[in-house]
Design an enzyme around this catalytic site. Sequence first.
Site, PDB file in Angstrom:
ATOM      1  N   LYS A  45      25.339  20.872 -36.092  1.00 25.30           N
ATOM      2  CA  LYS A  45      24.934  20.865 -37.510  1.00 25.30           C
ATOM      3  C   LYS A  45      25.869  21.764 -38.334  1.00 25.30           C
ATOM      4  CE  LYS A  45      20.320  19.633 -36.096  1.00 25.30           C
ATOM      5  NZ  LYS A  45      18.903  19.583 -36.376  1.00 25.30           N
ATOM      6  N   GLU A  89      15.096  10.286 -32.289  1.00 23.55           N
ATOM      7  CA  GLU A  89      14.765  11.650 -32.692  1.00 23.55           C
ATOM      8  C   GLU A  89      13.548  11.636 -33.613  1.00 23.55           C
ATOM      9  OE1 GLU A  89      18.443  14.397 -32.177  1.00 23.55           O
ATOM     10  OE2 GLU A  89      18.361  13.705 -34.227  1.00 23.55           O
ATOM     11  N   GLY A 108      20.248  19.866 -30.612  1.00 21.24           N
ATOM     12  CA  GLY A 108      20.627  20.691 -31.751  1.00 21.24           C
ATOM     13  C   GLY A 108      20.657  22.157 -31.356  1.00 21.24           C
TER      14      GLY A 108
HETATM   15  P1  PGA Z   1      16.952  20.230 -32.149  1.00 22.94           P
HETATM   16  O1  PGA Z   1      17.800  19.220 -33.047  1.00 22.94           O
HETATM   17  O2  PGA Z   1      17.408  20.066 -30.730  1.00 22.94           O
HETATM   18  O3  PGA Z   1      17.274  21.590 -32.706  1.00 22.94           O
HETATM   19  O4  PGA Z   1      15.518  19.861 -32.309  1.00 22.94           O
HETATM   20  C1  PGA Z   1      18.130  17.932 -32.593  1.00 22.94           C
HETATM   21  C2  PGA Z   1      18.898  17.200 -33.661  1.00 22.94           C
HETATM   22  O5  PGA Z   1      18.593  17.386 -34.852  1.00 22.94           O
HETATM   23  O6  PGA Z   1      19.819  16.430 -33.355  1.00 22.94           O
END
Ligand code: PGA
Length: 253
Positions: free
Chosen positions: A11, A166, A232
């Site tokens: 991100k 997701e 993430g």
């Molecule tokens: P997360 O995010 O593993 O922090 O829940 C996953 C993503 O948004 O791809």
Amino acid sequence: MRKQVILGNWKMNGNFAEIKSLCESLNRAVSDDAKADVAVCVPFVYVDYVRANVIKKIGLGAQNVSEHDNGAYTGEISASMLKDLSCEYVIVGHSERRTLFQESNQLVAKKAKKAIASGMKAIVCVGETLAERNEGELERVLTAQVEILFDVLSEKELEEVIIAYEPVWAIGTGLAATPEQVQSVHKFIRSVVTKSNELLAKSIRIVYGGSLKPSNAKTLLALEDVDGGLIGGASLKGEDFGEIINQAKCITC
Ligand code: PGA
């Protein structure tokens, strides 16, 4: 036969010093004999640095791409630019982009098409909000998000798609979907693909994302219709990401 794929989504995190130390921790933590394909999707500006400084077998990806080839689109990044930087993967349609940047199913499919035309794999994110799930809209929402791909992409292009399921309510919350929820939705997504292309349904990789971490990776990655993960938060720590990679099930060896 579907080889699992473990994908990190960094991100918009990190500064130069943090990205440097994350690369160093990946080099320490990721083993050379990973059973899955592995890649990290990094902020555009660090792609080249990560390419040069991660010495392990980790592919490179970006988190977005323009639906245009080139021209007067200030601030956009084209698929061919990403390919120039050695990107092999691009995430499209992450729920944050769908929600915060109003990306539609049609736009997401167009972006996937551009990425694939430039020789990359498109990681197409799909998923329902909690309200949609509670209102019984899950299947309708997912069907629309998946079926658009068959309208926009050719049969050949579809082979370069990875679907990332997701659930929006599981992203960044620490609360992953249960194994039962994950398996049942992945199976449903595969059945949607089957309706359009039976052969593709057998080979397409459907990965899970949403609070995937070392403590739940083994269980979730072992599920029949789960072909990897999109990670993430836990991908920002080399040790955690390495541990998740180690839990990938090996189908091809
Ligand atoms: P997360 O995010 O593993 O922090 O829940 C996953 C993503 O948004 O791809």
